[in-house]
Design an enzyme around this catalytic site. Structure first.
Site, PDB file in Angstrom:
ATOM      1  N   CYS A   1     -23.602  -3.736   2.967  1.00 30.10           N
ATOM      2  CA  CYS A   1     -22.520  -2.745   3.065  1.00 30.10           C
ATOM      3  C   CYS A   1     -22.967  -1.402   2.511  1.00 30.10           C
ATOM      4  O   CYS A   1     -22.657  -0.347   3.081  1.00 30.10           O
ATOM      5  CB  CYS A   1     -21.272  -3.249   2.341  1.00 30.10           C
ATOM      6  SG  CYS A   1     -21.488  -3.603   0.581  1.00 30.10           S
TER       7      CYS A   1
ATOM      8  N   ASP B   1       0.825  -1.202   0.000  1.00 32.23           N
ATOM      9  CA  ASP B   1       0.000   0.000   0.000  1.00 32.23           C
ATOM     10  C   ASP B   1       0.867   1.263   0.000  1.00 32.23           C
ATOM     11  O   ASP B   1       0.537   2.255   0.645  1.00 32.23           O
ATOM     12  CB  ASP B   1      -0.918  -0.010   1.226  1.00 32.23           C
ATOM     13  CG  ASP B   1      -2.003   1.066   1.166  1.00 32.23           C
ATOM     14  OD1 ASP B   1      -2.368   1.472   0.052  1.00 32.23           O
ATOM     15  OD2 ASP B   1      -2.463   1.505   2.232  1.00 32.23           O
TER      16      ASP B   1
ATOM     17  N   CYS C   1     -18.702  -0.826   6.647  1.00 30.42           N
ATOM     18  CA  CYS C   1     -19.073  -1.663   5.498  1.00 30.42           C
ATOM     19  C   CYS C   1     -18.431  -3.044   5.568  1.00 30.42           C
ATOM     20  O   CYS C   1     -18.915  -3.997   4.944  1.00 30.42           O
ATOM     21  CB  CYS C   1     -18.745  -0.971   4.177  1.00 30.42           C
ATOM     22  SG  CYS C   1     -16.982  -0.757   3.847  1.00 30.42           S
TER      23      CYS C   1
ATOM     24  N   CYS D   1     -20.654  -7.037   6.664  1.00 35.22           N
ATOM     25  CA  CYS D   1     -20.573  -8.022   5.578  1.00 35.22           C
ATOM     26  C   CYS D   1     -20.775  -9.434   6.132  1.00 35.22           C
ATOM     27  O   CYS D   1     -20.067  -9.845   7.062  1.00 35.22           O
ATOM     28  CB  CYS D   1     -19.218  -7.926   4.888  1.00 35.22           C
ATOM     29  SG  CYS D   1     -18.957  -9.174   3.589  1.00 35.22           S
TER      30      CYS D   1
ATOM     31  N   CYS E   1     -21.334 -11.871  -3.786  1.00 31.61           N
ATOM     32  CA  CYS E   1     -22.151 -10.942  -2.996  1.00 31.61           C
ATOM     33  C   CYS E   1     -23.638 -11.188  -3.227  1.00 31.61           C
ATOM     34  O   CYS E   1     -24.462 -10.882  -2.351  1.00 31.61           O
ATOM     35  CB  CYS E   1     -21.812  -9.492  -3.355  1.00 31.61           C
ATOM     36  SG  CYS E   1     -20.169  -8.959  -2.822  1.00 31.61           S
TER      37      CYS E   1
ATOM     38  N   CYS F   1     -23.754   2.335   5.054  1.00 37.38           N
ATOM     39  CA  CYS F   1     -22.855   3.486   5.011  1.00 37.38           C
ATOM     40  C   CYS F   1     -23.607   4.768   5.379  1.00 37.38           C
ATOM     41  O   CYS F   1     -24.525   5.184   4.670  1.00 37.38           O
ATOM     42  CB  CYS F   1     -22.231   3.637   3.626  1.00 37.38           C
ATOM     43  SG  CYS F   1     -21.103   5.050   3.509  1.00 37.38           S
TER      44      CYS F   1
END
Length: 307
Positions: free
Chosen positions: A188, A127, A238, A242, A182, A192
């Site tokens: 999710c 990252d 989120c 899940c 999904c 939010c």
């Protein structure tokens, strides 16, 4: 190179990584989506993403002479304690040591294994560069990209860091993950509080609580500040809702990621009074240093107002 690829994966397991896959560095087949995302302004002040766009479209341009990406997943999940649920809240990934340092240390060991096997190129990333990690992880067979734009691995969930090692070894590649699990679930998206998902799989970063508490310059927009809830650094909403995480997430075995309660006893006033040296002494070596003293004080003030 099939045998060597299996040896690389075995070494990744020995080093404590949750999963490992290998992919080539062909151009990103979904680069047009990234271009549209940038054009829509969803990157906000993250101008570096515009500068990195060419390399994110074509990963072969990231490291000269590299031919493959060895992709690993690092589990950082730990269940929320009662203290962790109280504001000011910190996202799970940021409650321990800085993952850039922790994960990179072992990725360098994996890179050393590749060099010992004959690689002249073995460059690790966590990252911290122009790497399209989630797309490479999907192509390496490690999971699918969910409606919250997170990589989700079957039987594991999405509480994972993604690391890569770019190498010139022509290792056997894994089949990409092509399924999407999904289904009709939108938990999710529905959860939010800032409506940061204009469409499934697309995040408007400028409305995301993680962006607002880490990347945002200056004041948090008035219409979004009351929606932060108790989150002062990052957000888990989120991911927490899940079903794949609810069912499969397991405690990390990486001791450095254990919850150090980084904001315990911290107030906006105490942050305002901190010198830069005091801030570095308390938050240096943790992800919270990225927000800076003023940014973290801004966030804690917002959380206090909300409470």
């Amino acid at each position: 190179m099939t045998l060597l690829a299996e040896q690389v994966k075995a070494r990744a397991t020995e080093l404590g990584f949750l999963a490992c896959g290998i992919t080539d560095l062909a151009p990103n087949a979904h680069a047009d989506r990234f271009d549209r995302w940038l054009a829509a302004g969803h990157a906000g002040v993250m101008r570096y993403l515009h500068r990195q766009a060419a390399k994110r479209r074509d990963p072969a341009r990231i490291v000269p002479r590299a031919q493959r990406a060895v992709v690993v997943l690092e589990n950082y999940f730990h269940a929320d304690s009662d203290d962790a649920r109280r504001p000011p809240r910190v996202a799970k990934y940021a409650r321990g040591a800085d993952y850039h340092t922790v994960t990179l240390k072992r990725l360098r060991e994996l890179a050393g294994f590749l060099r010992a096997a004959g690689a002249s190129v073995a460059h690790p990333w966590v990252d911290d560069g122009p790497v399209p990690e989630r797309e490479l992880a999907r192509r390496a067979g490690l999971g699918w990209i969910g409606k919250n734009a997170m990589l989700i691995r079957p039987g594991v969930g999405s509480f994972c860091f993604i690391g890569t090692v770019f190498t010139d070894l022509l290792l056997a590649v894994d089949a990409p993950f092509t399924a999407e699990h999904c289904g009709s679930c939108t938990r999710c998206l529905d959860a939010c509080p800032t409506a940061a998902f204009p469409t499934p799989g697309v995040v408007d970063a400028t409305r995301c609580i993680s962006y607002l508490t880490i990347e945002q310059d200056g004041p948090i927009p008035d219409d979004l500040q009351p929606k932060l809830g108790g989150w002062a650094f990052g957000c888990d909403i989120c991911n927490d809702v899940c079903p794949w995480n609810e069912r499969f997430a397991r405690e990390t075995t990486v001791a450095e990621f254990s919850d150090r309660r980084p904001l315990a006893g911290v107030t906006a006033g105490s942050l305002d009074r901190m010198s830069d040296q005091d801030f570095e002494a308390r938050f240096g070596g943790t992800p919270l240093a990225r927000a800076g003293r003023e940014g973290l004080a801004r966030n804690v003030k917002a959380v206090t107002r909300n409470a």
